[in-house]
Design an enzyme around this catalytic site. Structure first.
Site, PDB file in Angstrom:
ATOM      1  CB  SER A   1      -2.151   0.326   8.273  1.00 48.50           C
ATOM      2  OG  SER A   1      -2.480  -0.478   9.387  1.00 48.50           O
ATOM      3  CG  ASP A   2      -4.188  -5.307   4.934  1.00 44.36           C
ATOM      4  OD1 ASP A   2      -4.960  -4.699   4.172  1.00 44.36           O
ATOM      5  OD2 ASP A   2      -4.311  -6.509   5.227  1.00 44.36           O
ATOM      6  CD  GLN A   3      -7.573  -4.863  12.267  1.00 49.47           C
ATOM      7  OE1 GLN A   3      -8.713  -4.569  11.933  1.00 49.47           O
ATOM      8  NE2 GLN A   3      -7.011  -4.426  13.372  1.00 49.47           N
TER       9      GLN A   3
ATOM     10  N   GLY B   1      -0.720  -5.114  10.138  1.00 50.63           N
ATOM     11  CA  GLY B   1       0.558  -4.838   9.504  1.00 50.63           C
ATOM     12  C   GLY B   1       0.734  -3.339   9.376  1.00 50.63           C
TER      13      GLY B   1
ATOM     14  CE  LYS C   1      -4.106  -1.984   2.157  1.00 46.63           C
ATOM     15  NZ  LYS C   1      -4.984  -1.990   3.351  1.00 46.63           N
TER      16      LYS C   1
END
Length: 192
Positions: free
Chosen positions: A68-70, A105, A52
Site C-alpha cells: 500500500s502507498d498513499q 494504492g 512494495k
C-alpha cells in the site's frame, strides 16, 4: 489459506489490518519511492503499492503480500510526508479551506500464482479554515511528520476537517480495508 504478509513498516497499517482478525506478519520493503517524471498521482501510488509487494516476493514464496502507498493531492500538486515541523505547518496552511484528495494504492500479490490485484482508492477531505496558531498547536500535539498531508485522521487530524467524502474511510489512514476484503475474497480468503 496462504500466509498474509503486510509489506509495510507502518504501525497505522498494521493496526488497520489487525481489524480483519486474520493472522499476518509484516516486513519493510526496500524500494525507491520517488515519483517518475510526469507520473500521475494515481499511477504513482499503484506502482509503489505493487513494487512494495513485489520487493518481498523472493523471500516469501507461497504468500499473499499486501502493498500500500498513499499520497495527498492539493489541486494538481502531490503533497508528501512533511518530515519537519515547519514543512508540516506549511502543508496544513496551504490546505486551509481547500479540498485535499488522498489516493491510496493497494496491491495484493499471490506469490504462488504470480497474480497481482492493484487498485487506487480515493478519499477527499475539505479542510477547515486554519490559523497558523491552530496549525502549530496541532503539529506539536500530533507530530504528523510521517503522514501524507501532515495529519493523522485517526487522531486529532479529524478536527481539521470540515467534511469528508469517500467510499472507505480506512483508506484515509493508509490501508483501504473494504477494497482489501474484496481482493482477499477473490483469493479465497474467508474474512471473519
Amino acid at each position: 489459506m496462504l500466509p498474509l504478509l503486510l509489506a509495510s513498516s507502518s504501525a497505522y497499517r498494521r493496526e488497520l489490518l489487525a481489524r480483519l482478525r486474520l493472522p499476518f506478519t509484516w516486513a519493510s520493503p526496500d524500494i525507491d519511492e520517488r515519483r517518475l517524471a510526469d507520473e500521475p498521482a494515481t499511477q504513482l501510488v499503484q506502482r509503489l503499492a505493487r513494487q512494495k509487494a513485489e520487493a518481498l516476493a523472493e523471500d516469501h514464496r507461497q504468500h499473499l503480500i499486501i502493498g500500500s502507498d498513499q499520497v495527498a493531492v492539493l489541486g494538481e500538486q502531490i503533497i508528501g510526508k512533511p518530515h519537519t515541523f515547519e514543512r508540516a505547518c506549511e502543508q496544513l496552511l496551504e490546505s486551509s479551506g481547500q479540498q485535499v484528495t488522498f489516493l491510496t494504492g493497494l496491491a495484493l500479490l499471490n506469490t504462488a500464482t504470480g497474480q497481482c490485484q492493484v487498485d487506487c482508492v480515493p478519499f477527499t477531505v475539505t479542510m477547515r479554515e486554519l490559523s497558523r496558531e491552530r496549525v502549530e498547536r496541532y503539529v506539536r500535539a500530533e507530530q504528523p511528520l510521517d503522514c501524507a498531508g501532515s495529519f493523522k485522521a485517526e487522531g486529532l487530524g479529524v478536527s481539521l476537517f470540515q467534511s469528508t467524502h469517500g467510499c472507505d474511510s480506512t483508506s484515509l489512514i493508509g490501508l483501504p480495508l473494504i477494497r482489501l476484503v474484496d481482493m482477499l475474497t477473490r483469493e479465497g480468503v474467508a474474512v471473519p
